[in-house]
Design an enzyme around this catalytic site. Structure first.
Site, PDB file in Angstrom:
ATOM      1  N   CYS A  42       0.828  -1.208   0.000  1.00 40.01           N
ATOM      2  CA  CYS A  42       0.000   0.000   0.000  1.00 40.01           C
ATOM      3  C   CYS A  42       0.862   1.259   0.000  1.00 40.01           C
ATOM      4  O   CYS A  42       1.559   1.541   0.973  1.00 40.01           O
ATOM      5  CB  CYS A  42      -0.913  -0.047   1.227  1.00 40.01           C
ATOM      6  SG  CYS A  42      -1.766   1.497   1.604  1.00 40.01           S
ATOM      7  N   CYS A  81       0.082   3.736   2.770  1.00 35.90           N
ATOM      8  CA  CYS A  81       0.545   3.184   4.048  1.00 35.90           C
ATOM      9  C   CYS A  81       2.030   3.457   4.233  1.00 35.90           C
ATOM     10  O   CYS A  81       2.466   3.869   5.318  1.00 35.90           O
ATOM     11  CB  CYS A  81       0.312   1.667   4.118  1.00 35.90           C
ATOM     12  SG  CYS A  81      -1.411   1.170   4.029  1.00 35.90           S
TER      13      CYS A  81
END
Length: 146
Positions: A69, A72
């Protein structure tokens, strides 16, 4: 706060009883003698996660994330900076939803990154999406973390 708090060691997971007034004094673990607070996010497996949620008397701020991600990975250094600002009143932890899919399913994590604040063993607040350090700290404090 009560007179003493239960704090789970980030190193050996022993439960320590610390006088609330000494929380900011850099207490060490009675079992492994390492610091109870490191100022860094703590990566947790499902087993360790459940112990920290159930046994710690301080709020737990969880970053549900995954290695693939982009947002993230972008938020990770901000989350680390927030840990340095919020500890010892809040423990910041990271749960890799790829490595621990059952936790992601248990808490119905639909998008990542998702921050969840746990108090008294229960989820108290949740916020999806990447945030900067100041926003993470502000959100945690506004929702009862510290």
């Amino acid at each position: 706060m009560s007179d003493s708090l239960h704090i789970v060691c980030p190193h050996c997971d022993a439960v320590n009883r610390i006088p609330a007034a000494r929380l900011a004094d850099g207490p060490g673990c009675g079992s492994c003698h390492r610091p109870l607070f490191t100022g860094e996010p703590l990566p947790l497996t499902a087993e360790r996660f459940h112990k920290h949620v159930a046994r710690s008397d301080i709020p737990l701020l969880v970053d549900f994330w995954a290695p693939w991600c982009g947002p993230c990975r972008m938020m990770a250094p901000y989350f680390a900076e927030a840990a340095a600002q919020l500890e010892p009143h809040v423990r910041l932890v990271k749960v890799d939803t790829e490595a621990e899919p059952a936790l992601g399913a248990q808490f119905s994590i639909r998008s990542i990154p998702t921050l969840a604040l746990f108090k008294g063993g229960r989820e108290a607040a949740r916020q999806a999406g990447a945030m900067g350090t100041a926003d993470i700290v502000r959100w945690a404090r506004a929702n009862g973390g510290a």
